[in-house]
Design a protein around this motif. Structure first.
Motif, PDB file in Angstrom:
ATOM      1  N   VAL A  48       0.671  -1.253   0.092  1.00 44.11           N
ATOM      2  CA  VAL A  48       0.112   0.210   0.190  1.00 44.11           C
ATOM      3  C   VAL A  48       0.863   1.270   0.010  1.00 44.11           C
ATOM      4  CG1 VAL A  48      -0.211  -0.179   2.556  1.00 44.11           C
ATOM      5  CG2 VAL A  48      -1.816   1.111   1.273  1.00 44.11           C
ATOM      6  N   TRP A  49       0.526   2.405  -0.749  1.00 46.88           N
ATOM      7  CA  TRP A  49       1.436   3.445  -0.751  1.00 46.88           C
ATOM      8  C   TRP A  49       0.627   4.856  -0.939  1.00 46.88           C
ATOM      9  CZ3 TRP A  49       2.599   7.552  -4.478  1.00 46.88           C
ATOM     10  CH2 TRP A  49       3.715   8.009  -4.208  1.00 46.88           C
ATOM     11  N   ALA A  50       0.900   5.621  -0.014  1.00 45.11           N
ATOM     12  CA  ALA A  50       0.460   6.910   0.479  1.00 45.11           C
ATOM     13  C   ALA A  50       1.032   8.042  -0.647  1.00 45.11           C
ATOM     14  CB  ALA A  50       0.283   7.436   1.845  1.00 45.11           C
ATOM     15  N   ASP A  51       0.439   8.661  -1.441  1.00 43.38           N
ATOM     16  CA  ASP A  51       0.848  10.074  -2.261  1.00 43.38           C
ATOM     17  C   ASP A  51       0.395  11.053  -1.229  1.00 43.38           C
ATOM     18  OD1 ASP A  51       1.557  12.102  -3.675  1.00 43.38           O
ATOM     19  OD2 ASP A  51       0.563  11.124  -5.585  1.00 43.38           O
ATOM     20  N   SER A  52       1.476  11.494  -0.338  1.00 42.80           N
ATOM     21  CA  SER A  52       0.752  12.642   0.694  1.00 42.80           C
ATOM     22  C   SER A  52       0.689  13.965  -0.055  1.00 42.80           C
ATOM     23  CB  SER A  52       2.014  12.814   1.596  1.00 42.80           C
ATOM     24  OG  SER A  52       2.248  11.855   2.249  1.00 42.80           O
ATOM     25  N   ALA A  53       1.088  14.281  -1.342  1.00 41.97           N
ATOM     26  CA  ALA A  53       1.147  15.519  -1.950  1.00 41.97           C
ATOM     27  C   ALA A  53      -0.559  15.624  -2.505  1.00 41.97           C
ATOM     28  CB  ALA A  53       2.247  15.739  -3.050  1.00 41.97           C
ATOM     29  N   ALA A  54      -0.549  14.431  -3.193  1.00 42.74           N
ATOM     30  CA  ALA A  54      -1.826  14.563  -4.234  1.00 42.74           C
ATOM     31  C   ALA A  54      -2.984  14.179  -3.400  1.00 42.74           C
ATOM     32  CB  ALA A  54      -1.652  13.782  -5.468  1.00 42.74           C
ATOM     33  N   ARG A  55      -2.699  13.588  -2.209  1.00 36.49           N
ATOM     34  CA  ARG A  55      -3.845  13.075  -1.187  1.00 36.49           C
ATOM     35  C   ARG A  55      -4.347  11.739  -1.837  1.00 36.49           C
ATOM     36  NH1 ARG A  55      -1.743  14.024   2.572  1.00 36.49           N
ATOM     37  NH2 ARG A  55      -3.752  13.525   3.867  1.00 36.49           N
ATOM     38  N   ARG A  56      -3.731  10.685  -2.211  1.00 34.57           N
ATOM     39  CA  ARG A  56      -4.297   9.550  -2.809  1.00 34.57           C
ATOM     40  C   ARG A  56      -3.485   8.471  -2.212  1.00 34.57           C
ATOM     41  NH1 ARG A  56      -5.739  10.328  -9.258  1.00 34.57           N
ATOM     42  NH2 ARG A  56      -7.667  11.116  -8.894  1.00 34.57           N
ATOM     43  N   LEU A  57      -4.234   7.278  -1.892  1.00 33.90           N
ATOM     44  CA  LEU A  57      -3.860   6.020  -1.518  1.00 33.90           C
ATOM     45  C   LEU A  57      -3.877   5.028  -2.517  1.00 33.90           C
ATOM     46  CD1 LEU A  57      -2.782   4.785   1.386  1.00 33.90           C
ATOM     47  CD2 LEU A  57      -5.199   3.849   1.410  1.00 33.90           C
ATOM     48  N   TYR A  58      -2.761   4.216  -2.895  1.00 35.07           N
ATOM     49  CA  TYR A  58      -2.774   3.222  -4.050  1.00 35.07           C
ATOM     50  C   TYR A  58      -2.755   1.870  -3.425  1.00 35.07           C
ATOM     51  CZ  TYR A  58      -2.055   6.982  -7.238  1.00 35.07           C
ATOM     52  OH  TYR A  58      -2.212   8.148  -7.972  1.00 35.07           O
ATOM     53  N   VAL A  59      -3.725   0.954  -3.635  1.00 36.12           N
ATOM     54  CA  VAL A  59      -3.928  -0.346  -3.308  1.00 36.12           C
ATOM     55  C   VAL A  59      -3.871  -1.094  -4.333  1.00 36.12           C
ATOM     56  CG1 VAL A  59      -5.140  -1.906  -1.673  1.00 36.12           C
ATOM     57  CG2 VAL A  59      -4.920   0.564  -1.122  1.00 36.12           C
ATOM     58  N   PRO A  60      -2.870  -2.083  -4.831  1.00 37.35           N
ATOM     59  CA  PRO A  60      -3.084  -2.926  -5.974  1.00 37.35           C
ATOM     60  C   PRO A  60      -3.787  -4.239  -5.373  1.00 37.35           C
ATOM     61  CG  PRO A  60      -0.959  -2.045  -5.738  1.00 37.35           C
ATOM     62  CD  PRO A  60      -1.456  -1.559  -4.463  1.00 37.35           C
ATOM     63  N   LEU A 313      -2.669   0.827   6.788  1.00 33.37           N
ATOM     64  CA  LEU A 313      -2.529  -0.719   6.640  1.00 33.37           C
ATOM     65  C   LEU A 313      -3.559  -1.300   5.873  1.00 33.37           C
ATOM     66  CD1 LEU A 313      -1.504   0.265   9.829  1.00 33.37           C
ATOM     67  CD2 LEU A 313      -0.499  -2.096   9.666  1.00 33.37           C
ATOM     68  N   ILE A 314      -3.431  -2.360   5.220  1.00 31.56           N
ATOM     69  CA  ILE A 314      -4.440  -3.175   4.451  1.00 31.56           C
ATOM     70  C   ILE A 314      -4.477  -4.593   5.236  1.00 31.56           C
ATOM     71  CG2 ILE A 314      -4.506  -1.820   2.392  1.00 31.56           C
ATOM     72  CD1 ILE A 314      -2.690  -3.499   1.119  1.00 31.56           C
ATOM     73  N   ALA A 315      -5.831  -4.940   5.061  1.00 29.33           N
ATOM     74  CA  ALA A 315      -6.195  -6.323   5.650  1.00 29.33           C
ATOM     75  C   ALA A 315      -7.609  -6.895   5.319  1.00 29.33           C
ATOM     76  CB  ALA A 315      -6.171  -6.603   7.234  1.00 29.33           C
ATOM     77  N   ALA A 316      -7.660  -8.154   5.590  1.00 31.44           N
ATOM     78  CA  ALA A 316      -8.784  -9.001   5.258  1.00 31.44           C
ATOM     79  C   ALA A 316      -8.829 -10.042   6.052  1.00 31.44           C
ATOM     80  CB  ALA A 316      -8.661  -9.406   3.683  1.00 31.44           C
TER      81      ALA A 316
END
Length: 348
Positions: A48-60, A313-316
């Protein structure tokens, strides 16, 4: 005899109470899960990766319906997706607004529109990914050779490769001055790479203090590396200048990521056992486990929003493991519970 039984019972109860108190003390601390967004959706997950500048969270999300899911970093509301990409991770260069996935082929996309610009054929088996603002390059990590493929974020061209790091790479950090540090999961070592020449200049050996290290973080100001390891379950803290080991501290089970926050002087390790360990750097020679935060089982990777100091964090949830696993395979885990995939936000 009855009196002896009572004495033994009292000792057992007392020991259990002390253990409970110890766990409570470990769990107590400033950090907690302040929000859980159950976003659902099928498919596997890794980074998981946070783009702090553009305020987006990437979750493949991987699997038959592989895609990159994107969320608003402040609200965790869905913000779009990039379909037909089966990736482990994604990063973005904020100067070019070009994003890249660790997949085969790599997908280069426009972070504003989420449209794929082009695909980039690579060798190996892409896993981890890292963006270095020092020279606007993306480092695609592979457990198979070549271990690193280097991409120019301006046009998506392949700058070169690092064929052999001396082990399988997991996570990369940069000092912003042309030096990369890459932990090697299968050898218990950290490779030091010259970002200009794409060569390994030296290797730091953890000397048996830590093995199967899957997370790496850097205090750039004090030149301190934090290597999160699974066997033994420790954070190995060492000098980034010469590799000298300073100390080790205990972690939970199944670490798969680490970050350092210079604003709070804390290192974080996320573990698949449902804990996140917080290590406080009191000085360049003094470190303590500040807290073991209860997160969620399978929440083994994390990312830091440098603007808010929040962690994600990401979980299931997963069903029972199969009773008859395929030949040669371990018990593994059961199928993901439908709709259970979640994003956890952790903060003080």
């Amino acid at each position: 005899m009855r009196r002896l039984h009572l004495v033994v019972l009292a000792l057992v109860v007392g020991t259990a109470m002390l253990a409970s108190i110890g766990l409570a003390q470990q769990a107590a601390g400033p950090y907690k899960v302040i929000k859980t967004a159950k976003v659902g959706g099928d498919g596997g997950f890794d980074y998981v990766w946070a783009d702090s500048a553009a305020r987006r969270l990437y979750v493949p999300r991987s699997g038959p319906t592989g895609r990159i899911t994107v969320f608003d970093l402040d609200s965790l509301a869905p913000a779009g997706e990039i379909p037909n990409v089966n990736a482990h991770g994604a990063v973005v260069d904020p100067k070019t607004n070009h994003g890249f996935t660790t997949s085969k082929p790599i997908a280069m996309f426009d972070s504003k529109t989420l449209a794929v610009i082009k695909t980039i054929e690579v060798q190996g088996n892409p896993d981890g990914i890292f963006f270095d603002a020092f020279n606007q390059r993306v480092y695609d990590l592979s457990h198979a050779m070549p271990h690193v493929t280097v991409i120019d974020t301006k046009d998506g061209s392949i700058v070169g490769t690092i064929p052999d790091l001396g082990g399988q790479p997991e996570q990369t950090v940069s000092d912003g001055k042309g030096h990369l540090y890459i932990d090697l999961e299968d050898t218990g070592k950290i490779a030091v790479v010259d970002a200009k020449t794409l060569t390994v200049t030296t290797t730091y050996d953890l000397a048996g203090k830590g093995g199967t290290c899957a997370g790496l973080a850097l205090d750039n100001k004090n030149h301190i590396l934090f290597a999160a390891c699974r066997n033994p379950q420790v954070m190995v803290i060492l000098s980034a200048e010469d590799g000298k080991i300073i100390t080790t501290l205990p972690l939970g089970m199944g670490t798969d990521g680490a970050v350092f926050n210079p604003a709070t002087m804390e290192a974080f390790s996320s573990q698949g056992d449902g804990t996140m360990t917080v290590i406080k750097e009191n000085s360049p020679t003094s470190f303590v486990v500040e807290q073991n935060v209860e997160t969620a089982a399978s929440a083994k990777t994390l990312t830091l929003d440098s603007k808010t100091n929040h962690l994600y964090l990401i979980a299931a949830e997963f069903g029972p493991a199969p009773t008859n696993p395929p030949p040669g395979k371990g018990p593994g885990r059961g199928p993901m519970v439908a709709g259970s995939f979640s994003i956890l936000e952790v903060a003080k």
